[in-house]
Design a protein around this motif. Structure first.
Motif, PDB file in Angstrom:
ATOM      1  N   ILE A 140       0.865  -1.182   0.000  1.00 38.65           N
ATOM      2  CA  ILE A 140       0.000   0.000   0.000  1.00 38.65           C
ATOM      3  C   ILE A 140       0.901   1.230   0.000  1.00 38.65           C
ATOM      4  CG2 ILE A 140      -1.863   1.225   1.189  1.00 38.65           C
ATOM      5  CD1 ILE A 140      -2.356  -1.509   2.683  1.00 38.65           C
ATOM      6  N   VAL A 141       0.641   2.139  -0.919  1.00 35.45           N
ATOM      7  CA  VAL A 141       1.453   3.356  -1.033  1.00 35.45           C
ATOM      8  C   VAL A 141       0.530   4.566  -1.043  1.00 35.45           C
ATOM      9  CG1 VAL A 141       3.120   4.633  -2.421  1.00 35.45           C
ATOM     10  CG2 VAL A 141       3.230   2.135  -2.329  1.00 35.45           C
ATOM     11  N   LEU A 142       0.845   5.534  -0.198  1.00 37.34           N
ATOM     12  CA  LEU A 142       0.101   6.787  -0.117  1.00 37.34           C
ATOM     13  C   LEU A 142       0.966   7.920  -0.654  1.00 37.34           C
ATOM     14  CD1 LEU A 142      -2.180   8.696   0.957  1.00 37.34           C
ATOM     15  CD2 LEU A 142      -0.939   8.714   3.142  1.00 37.34           C
ATOM     16  N   THR A 143       0.412   8.715  -1.559  1.00 37.01           N
ATOM     17  CA  THR A 143       1.098   9.891  -2.085  1.00 37.01           C
ATOM     18  C   THR A 143       0.238  11.115  -1.806  1.00 37.01           C
ATOM     19  OG1 THR A 143       2.076   8.587  -3.877  1.00 37.01           O
ATOM     20  CG2 THR A 143       2.100  10.978  -4.115  1.00 37.01           C
ATOM     21  N   ASP A 144       0.781  12.055  -1.023  1.00 35.42           N
ATOM     22  CA  ASP A 144       0.063  13.293  -0.719  1.00 35.42           C
ATOM     23  C   ASP A 144       1.070  14.406  -0.469  1.00 35.42           C
ATOM     24  OD1 ASP A 144       1.057  12.647   1.760  1.00 35.42           O
ATOM     25  OD2 ASP A 144      -0.887  12.332   2.721  1.00 35.42           O
ATOM     26  N   ASP A 145       0.640  15.468   0.208  1.00 30.12           N
ATOM     27  CA  ASP A 145       1.522  16.615   0.450  1.00 30.12           C
ATOM     28  C   ASP A 145       2.747  16.249   1.288  1.00 30.12           C
ATOM     29  OD1 ASP A 145      -0.062  18.257  -1.024  1.00 30.12           O
ATOM     30  OD2 ASP A 145      -1.147  19.104   0.668  1.00 30.12           O
ATOM     31  N   ASP A 146       2.661  15.165   2.052  1.00 34.88           N
ATOM     32  CA  ASP A 146       3.782  14.747   2.887  1.00 34.88           C
ATOM     33  C   ASP A 146       4.796  13.898   2.122  1.00 34.88           C
ATOM     34  OD1 ASP A 146       2.734  16.074   5.021  1.00 34.88           O
ATOM     35  OD2 ASP A 146       1.750  14.326   5.896  1.00 34.88           O
ATOM     36  N   GLY A 147       4.514  13.624   0.852  1.00 30.43           N
ATOM     37  CA  GLY A 147       5.409  12.804   0.043  1.00 30.43           C
ATOM     38  C   GLY A 147       4.821  11.425  -0.213  1.00 30.43           C
ATOM     39  N   VAL A 148       5.702  10.461  -0.433  1.00 30.99           N
ATOM     40  CA  VAL A 148       5.291   9.082  -0.716  1.00 30.99           C
ATOM     41  C   VAL A 148       5.567   8.232   0.514  1.00 30.99           C
ATOM     42  CG1 VAL A 148       5.627   7.086  -2.211  1.00 30.99           C
ATOM     43  CG2 VAL A 148       5.808   9.393  -3.160  1.00 30.99           C
ATOM     44  N   THR A 149       4.524   7.549   0.996  1.00 32.32           N
ATOM     45  CA  THR A 149       4.640   6.761   2.229  1.00 32.32           C
ATOM     46  C   THR A 149       4.159   5.340   1.993  1.00 32.32           C
ATOM     47  OG1 THR A 149       4.135   8.765   3.506  1.00 32.32           O
ATOM     48  CG2 THR A 149       4.038   6.656   4.675  1.00 32.32           C
ATOM     49  N   ASP A 150       5.011   4.366   2.361  1.00 31.32           N
ATOM     50  CA  ASP A 150       4.589   2.958   2.324  1.00 31.32           C
ATOM     51  C   ASP A 150       3.825   2.649   3.601  1.00 31.32           C
ATOM     52  OD1 ASP A 150       5.566   1.337  -0.054  1.00 31.32           O
ATOM     53  OD2 ASP A 150       7.399   2.422   0.475  1.00 31.32           O
ATOM     54  N   ILE A 151       2.661   2.042   3.442  1.00 28.93           N
ATOM     55  CA  ILE A 151       1.811   1.699   4.576  1.00 28.93           C
ATOM     56  C   ILE A 151       1.858   0.198   4.802  1.00 28.93           C
ATOM     57  CG2 ILE A 151      -0.492   1.898   5.579  1.00 28.93           C
ATOM     58  CD1 ILE A 151       0.766   4.596   4.869  1.00 28.93           C
ATOM     59  N   ASP A 152       2.174  -0.202   6.006  1.00 31.57           N
ATOM     60  CA  ASP A 152       2.166  -1.624   6.350  1.00 31.57           C
ATOM     61  C   ASP A 152       0.719  -2.108   6.356  1.00 31.57           C
ATOM     62  OD1 ASP A 152       2.183  -4.122   7.728  1.00 31.57           O
ATOM     63  OD2 ASP A 152       4.098  -3.582   8.627  1.00 31.57           O
ATOM     64  N   PRO A 153       0.413  -3.208   5.653  1.00 31.81           N
ATOM     65  CA  PRO A 153      -0.954  -3.734   5.664  1.00 31.81           C
ATOM     66  C   PRO A 153      -1.498  -3.954   7.071  1.00 31.81           C
ATOM     67  CG  PRO A 153       0.294  -4.813   3.948  1.00 31.81           C
ATOM     68  CD  PRO A 153       1.276  -3.970   4.726  1.00 31.81           C
ATOM     69  N   GLU A 154      -0.615  -4.298   8.026  1.00 32.46           N
ATOM     70  CA  GLU A 154      -1.069  -4.491   9.398  1.00 32.46           C
ATOM     71  C   GLU A 154      -1.560  -3.173   9.998  1.00 32.46           C
ATOM     72  OE1 GLU A 154      -1.515  -7.159  11.274  1.00 32.46           O
ATOM     73  OE2 GLU A 154      -0.991  -8.422   9.565  1.00 32.46           O
ATOM     74  N   ASP A 155      -0.916  -2.058   9.630  1.00 35.24           N
ATOM     75  CA  ASP A 155      -1.359  -0.757  10.123  1.00 35.24           C
ATOM     76  C   ASP A 155      -2.739  -0.413   9.570  1.00 35.24           C
ATOM     77  OD1 ASP A 155       0.958  -0.440  11.556  1.00 35.24           O
ATOM     78  OD2 ASP A 155       1.981   0.757  10.016  1.00 35.24           O
ATOM     79  N   LEU A 156      -2.963  -0.725   8.296  1.00 37.46           N
ATOM     80  CA  LEU A 156      -4.284  -0.471   7.715  1.00 37.46           C
ATOM     81  C   LEU A 156      -5.341  -1.350   8.372  1.00 37.46           C
ATOM     82  CD1 LEU A 156      -5.912   1.068   5.551  1.00 37.46           C
ATOM     83  CD2 LEU A 156      -5.466  -0.847   3.992  1.00 37.46           C
ATOM     84  N   ALA A 157      -4.952  -2.583   8.685  1.00 37.69           N
ATOM     85  CA  ALA A 157      -5.902  -3.515   9.300  1.00 37.69           C
ATOM     86  C   ALA A 157      -6.368  -3.028  10.665  1.00 37.69           C
ATOM     87  CB  ALA A 157      -5.268  -4.901   9.419  1.00 37.69           C
ATOM     88  N   THR A 158      -5.479  -2.385  11.414  1.00 43.10           N
ATOM     89  CA  THR A 158      -5.826  -1.927  12.761  1.00 43.10           C
ATOM     90  C   THR A 158      -6.300  -0.483  12.774  1.00 43.10           C
ATOM     91  OG1 THR A 158      -3.499  -1.333  13.145  1.00 43.10           O
ATOM     92  CG2 THR A 158      -4.221  -3.520  13.859  1.00 43.10           C
ATOM     93  N   SER A 159      -6.339   0.146  11.614  1.00 39.59           N
ATOM     94  CA  SER A 159      -6.798   1.528  11.531  1.00 39.59           C
ATOM     95  C   SER A 159      -8.261   1.551  11.078  1.00 39.59           C
ATOM     96  CB  SER A 159      -5.914   2.316  10.556  1.00 39.59           C
ATOM     97  OG  SER A 159      -6.310   3.668  10.501  1.00 39.59           O
TER      98      SER A 159
END
Length: 259
Positions: A140-159
């Motif tokens: 999972i990759v997020l691109t926004d004003d803070d730049g490009v961030t890799d998201i751990d699937p486990e973090d998404l699961a608990t969010s």
């Protein structure tokens, strides 16, 4: 221009909110010879407690998914919904993984479960013109004003999504109305005098708001205005918005009503 940098939701929460709103998305599937545009997605729903996603696709496109599934890439454009800035993309979420096609009966049962949390007309066509496929997220990759961030699937699961993800468009539409003076009052927190072009509210979440102001150089500056307290309900959100606009904590001055 003085910048106020306040707390913002964690990247995983921002991803979850973007997936929840899902104003525009496409799922790239393996194709044969020739360039084939990625089919548009009508709905994305995160499976509670996991990073897996239910994605709606046209039936014809879903039919290309064989037994055992195929590799796929979901791209979600988190466009602003509501207000003068509607349609402007503020972040991009890319999810790569394996997509599977359940049987029609399982799809319809899942559609009923999703509708309890995310009622959407798309779900009415599941099993006829629309198919529900399950995307098992691996990257999972997020691109926004803070730049490009890799998201751990486990973090998404608990969010989970921001509590106002479903209502944000209504708030933006109302607050960006030229007759409403809340946004200009907020803008005075980051600039001494208002520019000729009206400031725009482009984001609302539990921790604060994002506002865009056209500076003297003609460039757009995005500023973060944090709330004094994080919000979990609409009443708290209304209170924090009034405070940012220089108003009182309550709609009426209760002190004046005391004997």
């Amino acid at each position: 221009m003085r910048s106020l940098v306040g707390p913002v939701p964690e990247p995983a929460e921002r991803v979850s909110s973007a997936l929840r709103r899902c104003p525009r998305a496409a799922l790239s599937l393996p194709s044969g010879p020739g360039a084939v545009p990625a089919p548009e997605v009508g709905l994305v729903h995160q499976v509670p407690g996991t990073a897996d996603l239910w994605v709606s696709l046209p039936m014809a496109d879903a039919a290309t998914i064989g037994v055992g599934g195929v590799r796929a890439r979901l791209e979600v454009l988190d466009e602003i919904i509501g207000g003068a800035a509607e349609g402007r993309c503020r972040r991009i979420v890319v999810v790569e993984g394996r997509v599977e096609l359940p049987g029609v009966r399982a799809q319809r049962r899942t559609a009923g479960e999703i509708a309890r949390d995310l009622p959407d007309p798309v779900l009415l066509d599941v099993g006829t013109g629309v198919a529900l496929v399950r995307l098992r997220a691996e990257r999972i990759v997020l691109t926004d004003d803070d730049g490009v961030t890799d998201i751990d699937p486990e973090d998404l699961a608990t969010s989970g999504p921001d509590p106002f993800a479903d209502l944000e468009g209504h708030w933006l539409h109302h607050l960006n109305d030229p007759r409403c003076q809340v946004v200009p009052r907020m803008a005075l927190r980051v600039c001494r005098c208002l520019p000729a072009e009206r400031p725009l509210l482009v984001g609302i979440d539990r921790a604060g708001v994002d506002i865009e102001i056209v500076g003297r150089d003609g460039r757009i500056h995005r500023e973060r205005l944090p709330f004094a307290e994080a919000c979990v309900g609409v009443t708290e959100l209304g209170t924090q918005l009034r405070l940012l606009a220089g108003g009182s904590r309550y709609p009426l001055d209760r002190a004046a009503l005391r004997p």
